[in-house]
Design a protein around this motif. Structure first.
Motif, PDB file in Angstrom:
ATOM      1  N   THR A 103       0.836  -1.212   0.000  1.00  0.00           N
ATOM      2  CA  THR A 103       0.000   0.000   0.000  1.00  0.00           C
ATOM      3  C   THR A 103       0.866   1.256   0.000  1.00  0.00           C
ATOM      4  N   SER A 104       2.100   1.138  -0.481  1.00  0.00           N
ATOM      5  CA  SER A 104       3.036   2.264  -0.475  1.00  0.00           C
ATOM      6  C   SER A 104       2.796   3.183  -1.673  1.00  0.00           C
ATOM      7  N   GLY A 105       3.589   4.245  -1.737  1.00  0.00           N
ATOM      8  CA  GLY A 105       3.473   5.188  -2.843  1.00  0.00           C
ATOM      9  C   GLY A 105       3.739   4.554  -4.186  1.00  0.00           C
ATOM     10  N   ILE A 106       4.662   3.594  -4.266  1.00  0.00           N
ATOM     11  CA  ILE A 106       4.963   2.965  -5.555  1.00  0.00           C
ATOM     12  C   ILE A 106       3.776   2.122  -6.024  1.00  0.00           C
ATOM     13  N   CYS A 107       3.035   1.539  -5.073  1.00  0.00           N
ATOM     14  CA  CYS A 107       1.828   0.783  -5.444  1.00  0.00           C
ATOM     15  C   CYS A 107       0.752   1.732  -5.957  1.00  0.00           C
ATOM     16  N   GLU A 108       0.648   2.894  -5.364  1.00  0.00           N
ATOM     17  CA  GLU A 108      -0.271   3.931  -5.862  1.00  0.00           C
ATOM     18  C   GLU A 108       0.090   4.302  -7.299  1.00  0.00           C
ATOM     19  N   GLN A 109       1.379   4.478  -7.573  1.00  0.00           N
ATOM     20  CA  GLN A 109       1.810   4.832  -8.929  1.00  0.00           C
ATOM     21  C   GLN A 109       1.482   3.726  -9.917  1.00  0.00           C
ATOM     22  N   PHE A 110       1.651   2.493  -9.493  1.00  0.00           N
ATOM     23  CA  PHE A 110       1.293   1.358 -10.350  1.00  0.00           C
ATOM     24  C   PHE A 110      -0.182   1.421 -10.732  1.00  0.00           C
TER      25      PHE A 110
END
Length: 356
Positions: free
Chosen positions: A12-19
């Motif tokens: 649920t991190s920022g990189i998952c948001e970007q994905f």
């Protein structure tokens, strides 16, 4: 496979948001599910992005008939164990960088995927963007390459918390973390992709004590920044990375005929070429002497790696060949990073298992 590839996410991190911001740009992928150790957390993260399945048990996710592939963006130490469980149940896995804690773990993941007949790929975004293809194409114009420099460093907001004595996943060897695994990987992987595995590795690191780790522990040191020299016999590649300062310099590959320069190593932009001209004792190159290379990059550049992954899942021959090539890059890069960590004194629990 005629229908869209159905993705679930772990993390649920920022990189998952970007994905998830990039996934709708892919015509052949769709988001269906979210995993977290807390089901309510999974719902809170996934529902706003359109997920309709929520998991708090990895085996339930792994056996779900409504999920084809999983984007794994958990802490690094969990990447390989989670990927292996998913692969064993027939799921394709797109694993955030660094794919595993070390080379041995990554090899286990790729071997398992090959046996199961599924796709395992590292989500290393700067190898899949059009500008990396342009960098590769332009190497032939540079003449014999003698030197290259790849740089990426930026201050993280977590530095102040680390200095205050807080234990953080991103600065915890037990999570297979640190500046090299989080930031330096963006420099190591293109170096290996462009030039192969080096003959020699020389590394220096800026390190810190891990808050709360017992005295005498093998996991008491974490890296904040580093400098690495990769030796190839006829050329040297310099790598500079870190999470404690902002690096404002460009990356470059310098050949005997020309030099290729670019900005933003994590997603190369602003490519330009300086063609060497013998003007005698001239020690300064003006900006007007740099020829720009026009390459368009999607605003949500992670769609490039998503499209490559989906193509491989669908059995596209070119996508599968590319995935196979970058498997070698992942393994070679972890080989280099294992040696860098050895030299700067950062050790992970996974290293003990690899050596057993």
């Amino acid at each position: 496979m005629d229908k869209k590839v159905r993705f679930a996410t772990i993390g649920t991190s920022g990189i998952c948001e970007q994905f998830l911001q990039a996934l709708p740009l892919s015509e052949e992928g769709t988001y269906v599910g979210a995993y977290s150790r807390d089901r309510a957390h999974a719902r809170a993260f996934g529902e706003p992005h359109g997920a309709r399945l929520f998991f708090d048990d990895l085996s339930t996710l792994a056996t779900s008939p409504e999920v084809d592939a999983v984007y794994v963006a958990s802490p690094n130490a969990l990447h390989a164990p989670q990927a292996l469980e998913l692969i064993a149940r027939g799921k394709h896995v797109l694993v955030e960088k660094s794919l595993a804690s070390n080379e041995r773990e990554a090899q286990d993941v790729f071997d398992a995927a090959r046996t199961a007949g599924v796709v395992a790929m590292e989500a290393i975004r700067n190898l899949y963007v059009p500008t990396f293809d342009a960098i590769e194409r332009t190497l032939g114009e540079l003449g014999r390459v003698r030197q290259a420099t790849l740089r990426f460093a930026k201050v993280t907001s977590r530095m102040a918390r680390l200095a205050a004595g807080e234990r953080l996943n991103i600065f915890d060897p037990r999570m297979s973390a640190g500046a090299l695994m989080d930031i330096g990987v963006y420099c190591v992987e293109p170096a290996v992709a462009l030039f192969g595995v080096p003959q020699t590795v020389r590394a220096l690191g800026v390190t810190a004590a891990v808050p709360g780790e017992p005295e005498g522990s093998a996991y008491a040191t974490i890296d904040l920044a580093g400098e690495v020299l990769l030796g190839y016999g006829d050329k040297i590649v310099s790598i500079s990375y870190g999470k404690a300062a902002d690096d404002m310099l460009s990356s470059q590959v310098a050949g005997e005929k020309a030099t290729l320069v670019w900005d933003q190593t994590s997603c190369p932009v602003n490519l330009r070429v300086h063609e060497h001209e013998d003007k005698g004792m001239v020690f300064r190159v003006g900006a007007e002497e740099l020829r720009p290379l026009e390459v368009e990059v999607p605003e949500r550049d992670m769609v490039c790696e998503i499209d490559a992954f989906v193509g491989a899942v669908r059995g596209d021959a070119a996508a599968l060949a590319r995935r196979e090539r970058f498997e070698g890059v992942t393994l070679g890069s972890l080989h280099v990073m294992d040696e860098v960590r050895r030299q700067v004194g950062v050790r992970f629990p996974a290293d003990e298992r690899a050596e057993a």
